[in-house]
Design a protein around this motif. Structure first.
Motif, short mmCIF file in Angstrom:
data_model
loop_
_atom_site.label_atom_id
_atom_site.label_comp_id
_atom_site.label_asym_id
_atom_site.label_seq_id
_atom_site.Cartn_x
_atom_site.Cartn_y
_atom_site.Cartn_z
N HIS A 1 39.20 50.45 37.03
CA HIS A 1 38.57 50.90 38.27
C HIS A 1 38.75 49.91 39.43
CE1 HIS A 1 36.56 53.53 35.27
NE2 HIS A 1 36.78 54.41 36.21
N GLY A 2 39.83 49.13 39.40
CA GLY A 2 40.14 48.25 40.52
C GLY A 2 40.99 49.00 41.54
N GLY B 1 40.74 45.33 38.06
CA GLY B 1 39.31 45.54 37.86
C GLY B 1 38.96 45.27 36.41
N LYS B 2 37.65 45.10 36.15
CA LYS B 2 37.28 44.89 34.75
C LYS B 2 36.16 45.81 34.30
CE LYS B 2 34.61 40.80 36.02
NZ LYS B 2 34.36 39.38 35.74
N ASP B 3 35.94 46.86 35.09
CA ASP B 3 34.91 47.83 34.76
C ASP B 3 35.59 49.03 34.10
OD1 ASP B 3 32.69 49.43 34.66
OD2 ASP B 3 32.85 50.08 36.76
N GLY C 1 40.58 41.85 33.13
CA GLY C 1 41.58 42.59 33.90
C GLY C 1 42.85 41.79 34.14
N GLY D 1 41.56 41.11 39.95
CA GLY D 1 40.91 41.81 41.06
C GLY D 1 41.53 43.18 41.30
#
Ligand SMILES: [Zn+2]
Length: 289
Positions: free
Chosen positions: A71-72, A112-114, A138, A109
């Motif tokens: 989700h990045g 993302g990491k979500d 990520g 970044g």
């Protein structure tokens, strides 16, 4: 220097490793997809890992896919490799670019990491999810190490690197995966921990003229002996007119009739290599027949 992957095993059979130089492959991905420097690093690291995992496959007709969705702003990253380390891949947002973070490209970044990293194996005919783990950073290397530990119960070191030059071309790319096999001892693990602590960035080795053999020699420096074989790896899309036709045929009669009525012909672009295919009205009608 041509791209290659070395598949190696220590003489005592306790540790295996894959070392890769993938500079040309990642440069081809960059020019194919017009990748920004950050996305060159993000997709390049994933392609490099995917090629090494392709070399882990046991049968010729198997393939493996890495799917990352954190989700990045760079969107999803999808890569595929066959068992001969022919890889292809894409990112949803190839132009995404972020400011440097601590002087480095901010891959974490952009990715993302979500979200998750998933591995899908294709055994010739049917797809099979082999594992899915939550992203750690990520940055891809850490995330893949987490996958090997959690999903496959194989403690692994994963180092991936892409160095982008001032003109945005790829100066060096490569990777290393080291895996501890069931017969390893605590001594083996300590030796590997020391190796990792002293290992320079993979791209430092490659941009300094180092080869995949040099990377492997560092990884296995504390072992008495090891054997390895060299495999070729490259960016290669296997799309074709027939394959595109089969994909359109799978849409079904109603959908294809709609396309004929509204657009006349169909223009499709391969996600992996950006080749454009135009199917004429006659070809679309043939698919319905
Ligand atoms: Zn293609």
């Amino acid at each position: 220097m041509n791209d290659c992957i070395l598949r190696a095993l220590t003489g005592d059979g306790a540790v295996r490793a894959f070392s890769a130089v993938t500079t040309n492959m990642v440069e081809q991905a960059r020019t194919t997809h017009f990748l920004s420097p950050t996305m060159t690093a993000a997709l390049g690291r994933t392609l490099t890992a995917c090629a090494m995992m392709g070399c882990m496959l046991k049968n010729d007709d198997e393939s493996i896919s890495i799917q990352i969705d954190g989700h990045g702003p760079g969107g999803r990253i999808i890569t595929l490799s066959d068992s001969s380390a022919n890889v292809k891949g894409y990112a949803d947002n190839p132009a995404c670019e972020l400011p440097l973070k601590n002087g480095k490209l901010d891959v974490g970044g952009a990715v993302g990491k979500d979200g998750f990293l998933g591995i899908v194996r294709d055994y010739g005919m049917k797809e099979c999810y082999t594992g899915k783990v939550e992203l750690v950073s990520g940055e891809i290397g850490d995330d893949l190490a987490q996958y090997f530990a959690q999903s496959e119960q194989v403690p692994s070191v994963v180092a991936l690197g892409v160095l982008v030059d001032t003109d945005c071309s790829v100066k060096a790319a490569g990777g290393l995966i080291v895996q501890v096999l069931p017969n390893a001892t605590d001594e083996h693990i300590t030796a590997l921990e020391n190796m990792i602590a002293q290992l320079p960035p993979i791209t430092t080795i490659i941009s300094g003229g180092g080869t995949a053999e040099d990377i492997l020699a560092r990884a296995f420096a504390s072992f008495d002996s090891y054997t390895f074989e060299t495999l070729e790896t490259k960016y290669k899309c296997d799309c074709s007119r027939d394959r595109i036709k089969r994909a359109v045929a799978s849409l079904g009669k109603k959908e294809i009739t709609d396309i004929i009525n509204t657009q006349g012909s169909a223009e499709l672009t391969c996600h992996f290599c950006n080749t454009k295919y135009t199917l004429s009205k006659d070809e679309l009608e043939e698919l319905i027949g």
